[in-house]
Design an enzyme around this catalytic site. Sequence first.
Site, PDB file in Angstrom:
ATOM      1  N   ARG A 108      21.463  15.215 -14.244  1.00  0.00           N
ATOM      2  CA  ARG A 108      20.717  16.480 -14.033  1.00  0.00           C
ATOM      3  C   ARG A 108      19.243  16.149 -14.201  1.00  0.00           C
ATOM      4  O   ARG A 108      18.827  15.660 -15.250  1.00  0.00           O
ATOM      5  CB  ARG A 108      21.155  17.541 -15.038  1.00  0.00           C
ATOM      6  CG  ARG A 108      20.238  18.768 -15.011  1.00  0.00           C
ATOM      7  CD  ARG A 108      20.748  19.923 -15.818  1.00  0.00           C
ATOM      8  NE  ARG A 108      21.872  20.571 -15.170  1.00  0.00           N
ATOM      9  CZ  ARG A 108      22.293  21.803 -15.442  1.00  0.00           C
ATOM     10  NH1 ARG A 108      21.684  22.533 -16.355  1.00  0.00           N
ATOM     11  NH2 ARG A 108      23.334  22.316 -14.815  1.00  0.00           N
ATOM     12  N   HIS A 135      22.751  22.251  -6.317  1.00  0.00           N
ATOM     13  CA  HIS A 135      23.654  22.342  -7.478  1.00  0.00           C
ATOM     14  C   HIS A 135      25.079  22.328  -6.907  1.00  0.00           C
ATOM     15  O   HIS A 135      25.803  23.320  -6.956  1.00  0.00           O
ATOM     16  CB  HIS A 135      23.354  23.610  -8.283  1.00  0.00           C
ATOM     17  CG  HIS A 135      23.924  23.592  -9.667  1.00  0.00           C
ATOM     18  ND1 HIS A 135      24.641  22.517 -10.188  1.00  0.00           N
ATOM     19  CD2 HIS A 135      23.895  24.522 -10.662  1.00  0.00           C
ATOM     20  CE1 HIS A 135      25.012  22.799 -11.424  1.00  0.00           C
ATOM     21  NE2 HIS A 135      24.573  24.004 -11.734  1.00  0.00           N
ATOM     22  N   GLN A 138      28.419  23.287  -8.896  1.00  0.00           N
ATOM     23  CA  GLN A 138      28.489  24.727  -9.169  1.00  0.00           C
ATOM     24  C   GLN A 138      29.003  25.487  -7.947  1.00  0.00           C
ATOM     25  O   GLN A 138      29.945  26.274  -8.025  1.00  0.00           O
ATOM     26  CB  GLN A 138      27.088  25.240  -9.537  1.00  0.00           C
ATOM     27  CG  GLN A 138      26.982  26.738  -9.681  1.00  0.00           C
ATOM     28  CD  GLN A 138      27.624  27.244 -10.961  1.00  0.00           C
ATOM     29  OE1 GLN A 138      27.280  26.797 -12.041  1.00  0.00           O
ATOM     30  NE2 GLN A 138      28.555  28.185 -10.855  1.00  0.00           N
ATOM     31  N   ASP A 227      21.319  34.605  -9.446  1.00  0.00           N
ATOM     32  CA  ASP A 227      20.914  33.562 -10.398  1.00  0.00           C
ATOM     33  C   ASP A 227      19.597  34.024 -11.005  1.00  0.00           C
ATOM     34  O   ASP A 227      18.966  34.971 -10.514  1.00  0.00           O
ATOM     35  CB  ASP A 227      20.750  32.224  -9.638  1.00  0.00           C
ATOM     36  CG  ASP A 227      20.452  31.045 -10.553  1.00  0.00           C
ATOM     37  OD1 ASP A 227      20.567  31.179 -11.786  1.00  0.00           O
ATOM     38  OD2 ASP A 227      20.091  29.966 -10.024  1.00  0.00           O
ATOM     39  N   CYS A 267      26.015  32.090 -11.758  1.00  0.00           N
ATOM     40  CA  CYS A 267      26.288  30.757 -12.329  1.00  0.00           C
ATOM     41  C   CYS A 267      25.958  30.665 -13.809  1.00  0.00           C
ATOM     42  O   CYS A 267      26.487  29.806 -14.503  1.00  0.00           O
ATOM     43  CB  CYS A 267      25.528  29.694 -11.547  1.00  0.00           C
ATOM     44  SG  CYS A 267      23.731  29.897 -11.632  1.00  0.00           S
ATOM     45  N   ARG A 293      34.839  25.749 -13.224  1.00  0.00           N
ATOM     46  CA  ARG A 293      34.079  24.506 -13.037  1.00  0.00           C
ATOM     47  C   ARG A 293      34.846  23.311 -13.589  1.00  0.00           C
ATOM     48  O   ARG A 293      34.791  22.220 -13.039  1.00  0.00           O
ATOM     49  CB  ARG A 293      32.701  24.633 -13.702  1.00  0.00           C
ATOM     50  CG  ARG A 293      31.894  25.696 -12.971  1.00  0.00           C
ATOM     51  CD  ARG A 293      30.444  25.602 -13.221  1.00  0.00           C
ATOM     52  NE  ARG A 293      29.908  24.309 -12.875  1.00  0.00           N
ATOM     53  CZ  ARG A 293      28.727  23.872 -13.308  1.00  0.00           C
ATOM     54  NH1 ARG A 293      27.995  24.630 -14.076  1.00  0.00           N
ATOM     55  NH2 ARG A 293      28.281  22.679 -12.955  1.00  0.00           N
TER      56      ARG A 293
HETATM   57  N1   CP Z   1      25.584  27.046 -14.365  1.00  0.00           N
HETATM   58  C1   CP Z   1      25.109  25.945 -14.981  1.00  0.00           C
HETATM   59  O1   CP Z   1      24.914  24.874 -14.369  1.00  0.00           O
HETATM   60  O2   CP Z   1      24.937  26.102 -16.309  1.00  0.00           O
HETATM   61  P1   CP Z   1      24.240  25.077 -17.288  1.00  0.00           P
HETATM   62  O3   CP Z   1      22.783  25.028 -16.948  1.00  0.00           O
HETATM   63  O4   CP Z   1      24.498  25.637 -18.657  1.00  0.00           O
HETATM   64  O5   CP Z   1      24.878  23.718 -17.106  1.00  0.00           O
HETATM   65  N1  NVA Z   2      18.614  27.851 -10.653  1.00  0.00           N
HETATM   66  C1  NVA Z   2      18.911  27.562 -12.036  1.00  0.00           C
HETATM   67  C2  NVA Z   2      20.350  27.202 -12.184  1.00  0.00           C
HETATM   68  C3  NVA Z   2      20.787  26.956 -13.597  1.00  0.00           C
HETATM   69  C4  NVA Z   2      22.217  26.589 -13.686  1.00  0.00           C
HETATM   70  C5  NVA Z   2      18.002  26.453 -12.535  1.00  0.00           C
HETATM   71  O1  NVA Z   2      17.726  25.508 -11.791  1.00  0.00           O
HETATM   72  O2  NVA Z   2      17.575  26.535 -13.661  1.00  0.00           O
END
Ligand code: CP
Ligand code: NVA
Length: 309
Positions: A108, A135, A138, A227, A267, A293
């Site tokens: 990530r 993502h 997800q 989101d 999400c 997930r």
């Molecule tokens: N939805 C999601 O990716 O959550 P986190 O940021 O907690 O991993």
């Molecule tokens: N769009 C959000 C998703 C988090 C799971 C971010 O990038 O923070």
Amino acid sequence: MKHFINLKDIPAKDLRKVIADAKKRKNLRRKLSTLEVDRGSPLKGKILIQMFEKASSRTRISFYLAIKQLGGETLTLRSNELHLGQGGESISDTAKILSTYGDGFMLRTDSEKKINDFKNYLSIPLINGLSPSSHPTQVLSDVFTVEEIKKKSISKLNICWIGDSNNVLDSLIAASVKFSFKLSIGCPKKFEPGKDVRAWVKKNNKKIFIYNDPKKAVIDADVIFSDKVISLNDKVNKKMKIKQFKKFRIDKKLISYAKRDCIFLHCLPRGSEVSDEVFLSKKSHVWQQALNRVHVQKSILLYCFGKLR
Ligand code: CP
Ligand code: NVA
């Protein structure tokens, strides 16, 4: 060995196979407890190394459970614990070391370049656990959740997104092409999806529908996704952006323009983009969405490790 970096680059038939496998596996382990291993321990002896340059609750825990349920192990790192994060080691050397010790790497990061560099230097599968433009784990899981709840192919449903044009939406747009579903997007003019993703949709002979009026986007929707307006590390004037999204808040009134049996998905984590009344209502399936997930990521891991049945 296969990477799982962006839904755009994965053949639709492979994505379908992952979903079908997840469905079978989820059914087969109805009576098993959280850490019991699936029959055959398909990833016995394997280790997934995960590295987070940004916060995560769900991705981190669900990948931990996913590989455990397949008989493998995971090691979770924060980049600042590595020489890489301190600027003392290159990506190429780090990637070689990860490939020596590990069987898969989940990253990530805020840097698309880092994803690409790792991809070039790793000799083990790379999974994108969220990047600025994607993502994928997800959204593939979200397709699974929609079909599980609606009991029909997502291609027969009207999907709506109300919110920012961010990584999750980019992956949802990619999914709309791969799974052929209608996608209506409601967002302020200033926050519409970027040129690149729109050009990609066009190149694939598909259309997405963009409205600057949330009601128009929601009409006839079977599913409404949202989101946070402010993503992790979003470098904007937060107060101003939240204000610009004010009329896009998902509340009972807005959802009443959708189909009567419309469901709400998110999400997580959430902000002020949805009212508690909707988020905690019967229409909202966000906890089931988060749990799924684990199931879908198991099949993604098997796909990457070349072990999908
Ligand atoms: N939805 C999601 O990716 O959550 P986190 O940021 O907690 O991993
Ligand atoms: N769009 C959000 C998703 C988090 C799971 C971010 O990038 O923070």
